[in-house]
Design a protein around this motif. Sequence first.
Motif, PDB file in Angstrom:
ATOM      1  N   GLY A  35     -49.640   4.795   2.075  1.00 43.91           N
ATOM      2  CA  GLY A  35     -49.898   5.276   3.969  1.00 43.91           C
ATOM      3  C   GLY A  35     -48.681   5.681   4.518  1.00 43.91           C
ATOM      4  N   GLU A  36     -47.461   5.152   3.764  1.00 45.62           N
ATOM      5  CA  GLU A  36     -46.332   5.379   4.750  1.00 45.62           C
ATOM      6  C   GLU A  36     -46.404   7.109   4.726  1.00 45.62           C
ATOM      7  OE1 GLU A  36     -43.473   3.649   3.357  1.00 45.62           O
ATOM      8  OE2 GLU A  36     -44.091   1.634   4.957  1.00 45.62           O
ATOM      9  N   LYS A  37     -46.346   7.442   2.857  1.00 46.98           N
ATOM     10  CA  LYS A  37     -46.739   8.573   2.511  1.00 46.98           C
ATOM     11  C   LYS A  37     -48.059   9.830   3.136  1.00 46.98           C
ATOM     12  CE  LYS A  37     -45.765   7.392  -2.395  1.00 46.98           C
ATOM     13  NZ  LYS A  37     -45.795   7.256  -3.275  1.00 46.98           N
ATOM     14  N   LEU A  38     -48.433   9.605   3.639  1.00 48.04           N
ATOM     15  CA  LEU A  38     -49.904  10.411   4.187  1.00 48.04           C
ATOM     16  C   LEU A  38     -49.676  10.089   6.121  1.00 48.04           C
ATOM     17  CD1 LEU A  38     -53.022   8.863   2.322  1.00 48.04           C
ATOM     18  CD2 LEU A  38     -51.591  10.991   2.145  1.00 48.04           C
ATOM     19  N   GLY A  39     -48.592   9.508   6.453  1.00 45.28           N
ATOM     20  CA  GLY A  39     -48.415   9.146   7.927  1.00 45.28           C
ATOM     21  C   GLY A  39     -49.745   8.436   8.692  1.00 45.28           C
TER      22      GLY A  39
END
Length: 456
Positions: free
Chosen positions: A127-131
């Motif tokens: 999720g952090e990579k994808l926002g």
Amino acid sequence: MTTRTDDSESAAVESRDDLLATFAAGEKRREAWLIGTEHEKFVYRTADFRAPSYDETGGIRDLLNGLTEYSWQPVIEGGNVIALSGPDGTISLEPAGQFELSGAALETLHQTCAEAGRHLTQCKAVGEKLGIGFLGLGMWPDKTRAELPIMPKGRYAIMLNYMPKVGTLGLDMMLRTCTIQTNLDYWSEADMVKKFRVGLALQPVATALFANSPFTEGKPNGYLSFRSHIWEDTDPDRTGMLPFVFEDGFGYERYLDYALDVPMYFLYRDGKYLDVAGESFRAFMDGKLPHLPGEKPRLADFTDHLSTIFPEVRLKSFLEMRGADGGPWNRICALPALWVGLLYDDSALDAAWDLVKHWSIAEHEQLRRDVPRLALKAPAPGGGTVHDLARQVLDIAAGGLARRGQLNSAGDNESGFLNPLHEIVASGKTPADRLLDLYHGPWNGDVSRVYSEMSF
């Protein structure tokens, strides 16, 4: 909701006995009893709190594909990745992209909590990579139905079309809610009956303790568990408290009769879902389904059909406890702890039955109606409140977990997983009460604050 991960053709159903065997197959000796935990969470864009669609860049499909880095294997339907399978169970999508882990069947709550922790760690990393962020509540606090995407799963298109024909809140159930549930075993038909009755009677206590859905479209909705209230007007053919469970003679045969009287939604053939909404499984057994004249069901059709029945407790080849709102990480572990403590220890099961065995059907139904709005403040059968009842239930569950004697490496038994629920009882405030205090206090009426303060 259940996601098919096996397209192989199952055996044909020749008689009622074949269907009853589904329930009897769940009978296991005590040493083989396992714990399955399912939990859903809302997915949102961290930039603007929007619910991402399946196809957009950085959306739900990319989230699923990102998790394959952790050895999850894609499940394909109609050319789309709609689920993942792996050692920790199945990751699937609810109709508007709510993200669900249907965990593996495990021996202890320590394993269950470790599994949930692995899953959330993986989700947050991708999720952090994808926002993308993840929110643990029982209902979207701010989204209208129109603002939510629809996932490309064939069974959902059929259900979305059928729901408005049988109730006013079915679409909200599908699009705007999240839950935690646990799946448990039984050793005989009689054991199943006793666990079903205790589970059904005390489901409102779980609903009260986990009440966590007080907002609709940015404002208080007048309920503490609006998710639970939604089930009261979703589809009367397949929801509710099932009074017949408390009648003499209840068992596999009676539940089968109930299941056969629930209208069908769909059939799965050649990789596609066929819309048979409203048709009779009994007619199908006789080869009289209009869509497939002369054809009789397969065992997988019955398994699918059982997954479309939504009472507060559901029987498959195990029992599902279905009364809790979604919530944060520590309450994911608390829900199976509550039910394992009550149902997997004979003394605890007896004590829990003693609490409820004298309740009338009218009292069961009234408690079910009162709890979504009042939660712990609801009147309990026989006097007092659900708050009083919850304290007794937690004490019984804690004793059951202690007697199980399942220790972690530090020598702790499983009863510590109940601590979030003990704290709720000690304060007298449900999670929803605390959210409302924040809304009327520090948040100054701004529900969007929930994203910064209540995300995983």
